[in-house]
Design a protein around this motif. Structure first.
Motif, PDB file in Angstrom:
ATOM      1  N   LEU A   4      50.349  52.875  51.854  1.00 35.55           N
ATOM      2  CA  LEU A   4      49.242  53.526  51.164  1.00 35.55           C
ATOM      3  C   LEU A   4      48.012  53.559  52.060  1.00 35.55           C
ATOM      4  CD1 LEU A   4      49.484  51.688  47.705  1.00 35.55           C
ATOM      5  CD2 LEU A   4      50.776  53.681  48.505  1.00 35.55           C
ATOM      6  N   LEU A   5      47.393  54.731  52.153  1.00 36.86           N
ATOM      7  CA  LEU A   5      46.154  54.893  52.910  1.00 36.86           C
ATOM      8  C   LEU A   5      45.038  55.242  51.938  1.00 36.86           C
ATOM      9  CD1 LEU A   5      44.593  55.130  55.609  1.00 36.86           C
ATOM     10  CD2 LEU A   5      45.317  57.545  55.667  1.00 36.86           C
ATOM     11  N   PHE A   6      43.970  54.453  51.943  1.00 34.78           N
ATOM     12  CA  PHE A   6      42.808  54.680  51.085  1.00 34.78           C
ATOM     13  C   PHE A   6      41.676  55.245  51.931  1.00 34.78           C
ATOM     14  CE2 PHE A   6      45.348  51.539  48.965  1.00 34.78           C
ATOM     15  CZ  PHE A   6      45.313  51.954  47.642  1.00 34.78           C
ATOM     16  N   VAL A   7      41.056  56.315  51.431  1.00 36.31           N
ATOM     17  CA  VAL A   7      40.040  57.019  52.210  1.00 36.31           C
ATOM     18  C   VAL A   7      38.780  57.243  51.376  1.00 36.31           C
ATOM     19  CG1 VAL A   7      39.518  59.140  53.493  1.00 36.31           C
ATOM     20  CG2 VAL A   7      41.848  58.214  53.507  1.00 36.31           C
ATOM     21  N   CYS A   8      37.637  56.906  51.965  1.00 35.71           N
ATOM     22  CA  CYS A   8      36.335  57.270  51.401  1.00 35.71           C
ATOM     23  C   CYS A   8      35.484  57.784  52.559  1.00 35.71           C
ATOM     24  CB  CYS A   8      35.689  56.114  50.639  1.00 35.71           C
ATOM     25  SG  CYS A   8      35.227  54.672  51.614  1.00 35.71           S
ATOM     26  N   SER A   9      34.182  57.809  52.398  1.00 37.10           N
ATOM     27  CA  SER A   9      33.334  58.373  53.456  1.00 37.10           C
ATOM     28  C   SER A   9      33.134  57.413  54.618  1.00 37.10           C
ATOM     29  CB  SER A   9      31.972  58.789  52.895  1.00 37.10           C
ATOM     30  OG  SER A   9      32.130  59.828  51.962  1.00 37.10           O
ATOM     31  N   ARG A  10      32.535  56.265  54.344  1.00 36.91           N
ATOM     32  CA  ARG A  10      32.148  55.360  55.430  1.00 36.91           C
ATOM     33  C   ARG A  10      33.086  54.163  55.607  1.00 36.91           C
ATOM     34  NH1 ARG A  10      27.421  56.223  52.638  1.00 36.91           N
ATOM     35  NH2 ARG A  10      27.441  54.071  51.957  1.00 36.91           N
ATOM     36  N   ASN A  11      34.147  54.091  54.788  1.00 39.38           N
ATOM     37  CA  ASN A  11      35.075  52.966  54.869  1.00 39.38           C
ATOM     38  C   ASN A  11      34.320  51.640  54.754  1.00 39.38           C
ATOM     39  OD1 ASN A  11      37.132  51.287  57.216  1.00 39.38           O
ATOM     40  ND2 ASN A  11      37.788  51.874  55.201  1.00 39.38           N
ATOM     41  N   GLN A  12      33.438  51.613  53.762  1.00 37.11           N
ATOM     42  CA  GLN A  12      32.591  50.438  53.598  1.00 37.11           C
ATOM     43  C   GLN A  12      32.880  49.687  52.300  1.00 37.11           C
ATOM     44  OE1 GLN A  12      28.530  51.502  54.137  1.00 37.11           O
ATOM     45  NE2 GLN A  12      27.807  49.408  54.150  1.00 37.11           N
ATOM     46  N   TRP A  13      33.041  50.415  51.184  1.00 36.63           N
ATOM     47  CA  TRP A  13      33.211  49.731  49.895  1.00 36.63           C
ATOM     48  C   TRP A  13      34.484  50.143  49.153  1.00 36.63           C
ATOM     49  CZ3 TRP A  13      27.579  51.423  49.012  1.00 36.63           C
ATOM     50  CH2 TRP A  13      26.732  50.533  49.672  1.00 36.63           C
ATOM     51  N   ARG A  14      34.630  51.437  48.866  1.00 36.16           N
ATOM     52  CA  ARG A  14      35.743  51.861  48.013  1.00 36.16           C
ATOM     53  C   ARG A  14      37.093  51.753  48.703  1.00 36.16           C
ATOM     54  NH1 ARG A  14      33.534  57.579  46.337  1.00 36.16           N
ATOM     55  NH2 ARG A  14      32.756  57.407  48.476  1.00 36.16           N
ATOM     56  N   SER A  15      37.249  52.369  49.870  1.00 37.98           N
ATOM     57  CA  SER A  15      38.573  52.339  50.511  1.00 37.98           C
ATOM     58  C   SER A  15      38.972  50.939  50.977  1.00 37.98           C
ATOM     59  CB  SER A  15      38.672  53.366  51.639  1.00 37.98           C
ATOM     60  OG  SER A  15      37.707  53.176  52.633  1.00 37.98           O
ATOM     61  N   PRO A  16      38.057  50.108  51.514  1.00 42.27           N
ATOM     62  CA  PRO A  16      38.470  48.738  51.843  1.00 42.27           C
ATOM     63  C   PRO A  16      38.857  47.928  50.601  1.00 42.27           C
ATOM     64  CG  PRO A  16      36.480  49.291  53.057  1.00 42.27           C
ATOM     65  CD  PRO A  16      36.717  50.394  52.054  1.00 42.27           C
ATOM     66  N   THR A  17      38.242  48.234  49.467  1.00 41.45           N
ATOM     67  CA  THR A  17      38.631  47.555  48.224  1.00 41.45           C
ATOM     68  C   THR A  17      40.054  47.951  47.859  1.00 41.45           C
ATOM     69  OG1 THR A  17      36.338  47.413  47.433  1.00 41.45           O
ATOM     70  CG2 THR A  17      38.084  47.215  45.778  1.00 41.45           C
ATOM     71  N   GLY A  18      40.372  49.240  47.953  1.00 39.46           N
ATOM     72  CA  GLY A  18      41.741  49.690  47.681  1.00 39.46           C
ATOM     73  C   GLY A  18      42.745  49.012  48.593  1.00 39.46           C
ATOM     74  N   GLU A  19      42.407  48.934  49.866  1.00 43.26           N
ATOM     75  CA  GLU A  19      43.290  48.259  50.824  1.00 43.26           C
ATOM     76  C   GLU A  19      43.489  46.800  50.440  1.00 43.26           C
ATOM     77  OE1 GLU A  19      43.540  47.120  55.580  1.00 43.26           O
ATOM     78  OE2 GLU A  19      41.764  48.162  54.832  1.00 43.26           O
ATOM     79  N   GLN A  20      42.416  46.119  50.141  1.00 40.42           N
ATOM     80  CA  GLN A  20      42.478  44.690  49.804  1.00 40.42           C
ATOM     81  C   GLN A  20      43.299  44.444  48.537  1.00 40.42           C
ATOM     82  OE1 GLN A  20      41.430  42.248  51.694  1.00 40.42           O
ATOM     83  NE2 GLN A  20      41.979  40.646  50.277  1.00 40.42           N
TER      84      GLN A  20
END
Length: 110
Positions: A4-20
């Motif tokens: 699974l790859l999670f993508v947002c704009s700055r890879n700061q809050w939303r996508s790293p949360t999805g990854e975690q």
């Protein structure tokens, strides 16, 4: 193993949360990236090739990666989660949204 790859704009809050949240699940590998040139980790061809399913937070993220990697995305599943940029990293409400939405896609394929 589902990747699974999670993508947002700055890879700061939303996508790293999805990854975690999802990288701890059995049978899942997870990564995150951003579409902005200023992203902590900018999305790359290698990320697109690696992923089985791509989860973007907003429609604009899908549009950006489709413009940048049109050929690579031809046979990829890209899901827009419609999660606005109003959460901090690991915000409990964000975790709930990511857990529910991604589980639904994994279970139903939709």
């Amino acid at each position: 193993m589902t990747k699974l790859l999670f993508v947002c704009s700055r890879n700061q809050w939303r996508s790293p949360t999805g990854e975690q949240v999802w990288r701890r699940q059995p049978g899942i590998q997870a990564r995150s990236a951003g579409t902005s040139p200023n992203a902590r980790r900018k999305i790359s061809e290698a990320d697109i090739r690696w992923a089985d399913i791509i989860f973007v937070m907003e429609s604009k993220h899908k549009q950006r990666i489709m413009a940048e990697f049109p050929r690579l995305l031809e046979n990829k599943r890209v899901h827009v989660l419609d999660i606005p940029d109003e959460y901090q990293y690991m915000d409990p409400e964000l975790v709930d949204q990511l857990t529910d939405a991604v589980a639904h896609v994994l279970q139903t394929g939709v």
